[in-house]
Design a protein around this motif. Structure first.
Motif, PDB file in Angstrom:
ATOM      1  N   ALA A  16      12.324  -0.492 -31.461  1.00 50.01           N
ATOM      2  CA  ALA A  16      12.971  -1.964 -31.925  1.00 50.01           C
ATOM      3  C   ALA A  16      13.046  -1.947 -33.477  1.00 50.01           C
ATOM      4  O   ALA A  16      12.238  -1.323 -34.103  1.00 50.01           O
ATOM      5  N   GLU A  42      13.902  -8.025 -33.513  1.00 50.08           N
ATOM      6  CA  GLU A  42      14.064  -7.791 -32.283  1.00 50.08           C
ATOM      7  C   GLU A  42      12.866  -7.975 -31.178  1.00 50.08           C
ATOM      8  O   GLU A  42      11.725  -8.143 -32.086  1.00 50.08           O
ATOM      9  N   ARG A  43      13.163  -7.738 -30.155  1.00 43.87           N
ATOM     10  CA  ARG A  43      12.052  -8.020 -29.159  1.00 43.87           C
ATOM     11  C   ARG A  43      11.645  -6.743 -28.310  1.00 43.87           C
ATOM     12  O   ARG A  43      12.501  -6.219 -28.036  1.00 43.87           O
ATOM     13  N   ILE A  92       8.265  -7.360 -35.186  1.00 48.56           N
ATOM     14  CA  ILE A  92       8.847  -7.177 -33.862  1.00 48.56           C
ATOM     15  C   ILE A  92       8.006  -8.184 -32.962  1.00 48.56           C
ATOM     16  O   ILE A  92       6.893  -8.033 -32.891  1.00 48.56           O
ATOM     17  N   ASP A 121      18.646  -8.950 -27.432  1.00 49.06           N
ATOM     18  CA  ASP A 121      18.049  -8.944 -28.471  1.00 49.06           C
ATOM     19  C   ASP A 121      16.817  -8.108 -28.324  1.00 49.06           C
ATOM     20  O   ASP A 121      15.542  -8.178 -28.979  1.00 49.06           O
ATOM     21  N   ALA A 177      15.026  -4.435 -27.466  1.00 51.44           N
ATOM     22  CA  ALA A 177      15.494  -3.129 -27.507  1.00 51.44           C
ATOM     23  C   ALA A 177      14.586  -2.132 -26.513  1.00 51.44           C
ATOM     24  O   ALA A 177      14.951  -1.202 -26.509  1.00 51.44           O
TER      25      ALA A 177
END
Length: 434
Positions: free
Chosen positions: A258, A262-263, A283, A303, A305
């Motif tokens: 990520a 992003e998550r 993250i 979103d 990853a």
């Protein structure tokens, strides 16, 4: 009938040829083409035959992969333009068990709605059988080489490594082939497929992988890899012989996959250490119920990853929504090639975590009482999966097992004394509800 990991249970009791036939007929109602593969358990042969018969008499063509890792089956649904995939496996369960897990073309396991549709058809005995001249074909197909090629294509090793792979007598030989193709010097343990799992129990835990840890240390290897029976799980050992926890692996994979903003999808029983380590790189984590099907659903969001479970299931959504142990093996090798795993793990501050399982007679009724009590007493409560209470400096979780008459208790804090307090608090909540 279906848990989040499909159908699983003792062969000849809960899992029978009759059941496999019924599932094949139920799945055959709205499929024209299905991919089927199995792990090395001997019972898998007859269950595959029965399931395939149910599909074929529904007019569905079957692409039989034979012995194949579950992630190979999951990927092959799309490769073969099939409507669904079936893994005949009990994954990390003991040899007396077997099971059936269903896959969508996306690589994601059947979700709750799809599982319930099949269950309903099995209960009602629904089928759409065809005449003798419309039966589906059964064709042997080998896609393991394609899986290996995909792994090699998506992983770049900065330098060749020495790797020990404990296949666990399962279906994960594709990992050995992929690492070899990437230029690694690979030594194997328990590489001969054998569904009685004579080398070690199928689940790749620290206790079960002591021989792997010893061999890695004595052979001066860079790392060790361990799979379960169907290779959907992957665990790792450092060059020093230390078995990495699932939370540490989740943190390492998430940080590598990520980017800032992003998550990463994680189940509700994941350590605070993962969120803290990822937060250092901006993250975020998003919590899901326990089960790879839920992690995969969250990982399909734009979103997110990466998604993973500390039990050893790892999902890179840009490649597949199926937990892919061989892919994880190649990814962890790439990380080790850049920097030793022990050094990477040393960057992650871990916290004391307490776990136990308590047998209860009526787990659903017990959990209902717990939910009612906790929501009245505490402010920050999540009922996403069980009951999770955030106490600011730690958390506690009570959730029913999906397959056994157990309620599982987990508590974690950033210091040991507080973890003990939260664990005692969770235990008192359960005892009051029994």
């Amino acid at each position: 009938m279906f848990g989040t990991s499909g159908i699983r249970g003792p062969v000849g009791d809960e899992v029978t040829a009759d059941l496999a036939l019924a599932v094949g007929r139920a799945l055959g109602i709205d499929t024209d083409r299905v991919v089927v593969g199995r792990d090395p358990r001997e019972s898998g042969r007859l269950l595959t035959d029965a399931l395939t018969a149910g599909l074929r008499e529904s007019g569905t063509d079957v692409l039989d992969l034979g012995l194949a890792a579950t992630p190979t089956v999951g990927r092959a649904v799309a490769w073969e333009d099939a409507d669904a995939g079936v893994s005949v496996t009990a994954s990390h369960n003991p040899p007396q068990d077997n099971g059936i897990k269903l896959w969508q073309p996306s690589g994601q396991a059947f979700d709750g709605e799809l599982r319930e549709r099949i269950s309903e058809r099995v209960r009602e005995g629904d089928a759409a059988l065809v005449g003798w001249d419309q039966l589906g074909d059964r064709t042997a197909v080998d896609v393991t080489d394609r899986h290996r090629e995909q792994l090699v294509e998506h992983v770049d090793l900065g330098r060749p490594l020495t790797v020990v792979v404990d296949v666990g007598n399962g279906a994960g030989g594709v990992t050995v082939d992929a690492l070899d193709a990437l230029g690694c010097d690979v030594e194997t343990l328990n590489a001969q497929p054998d569904g009685s799992f004579p080398g070690r129990p199928s689940e790749p835990t620290a206790e079960n992988c002591q021989s792997l840890a010893t061999l890695v240390t004595e052979s001066d290897a860079d790392l060790g890899i361990a799979h379960d029976g169907d290779a959907d799980r992957m665990r790792a050992v450092t060059a020093d012989g230390d078995f990495l926890s699932g939370d540490v692996l989740l943190a390492l994979f998430g940080r590598a996959a990520a980017s800032a903003g992003e998550r990463v999808a994680v189940p509700v029983d994941t350590s605070l250490a993962v969120a803290d380590y990822l937060a250092e790189a901006d993250i975020a984590t998003t919590r899901t119920p326990v089960g790879d099907v839920y992690v995969a659903a969250a990982a399909s969001e734009s979103d997110v990853a990466f998604g993973g479970e500390p039990s050893g299931a790892w999902i890179w959504p840009e490649e597949t929504l199926c937990p892919d142990g061989p892919l994880a093996a190649c990814k962890i090798a790439a990380l080790a090639a850049e920097r030793p795993l022990a050094d990477r793990a040393g960057d992650i501050e871990t916290y004391p975590i307490r776990r136990t399982s308590v047998e209860v007679a009526e787990k659903r009724a017990v959990m209902d009482r717990i939910r009612e009590t906790v929501t009245e007493r505490y402010d920050d409560v999540s009922t996403l999966d069980g009951v999770r209470i955030d106490r600011g400096d730690g958390w506690l979780l009570l959730r029913a097992s999906g397959t056994q008459p157990l309620v599982r208790i987990t508590a974690e804090a950033r210091d040991s004394a507080r973890a003990d307090e939260l664990f005692a608090e969770a235990t008192e909540i359960l005892e009051a509800a029994r």
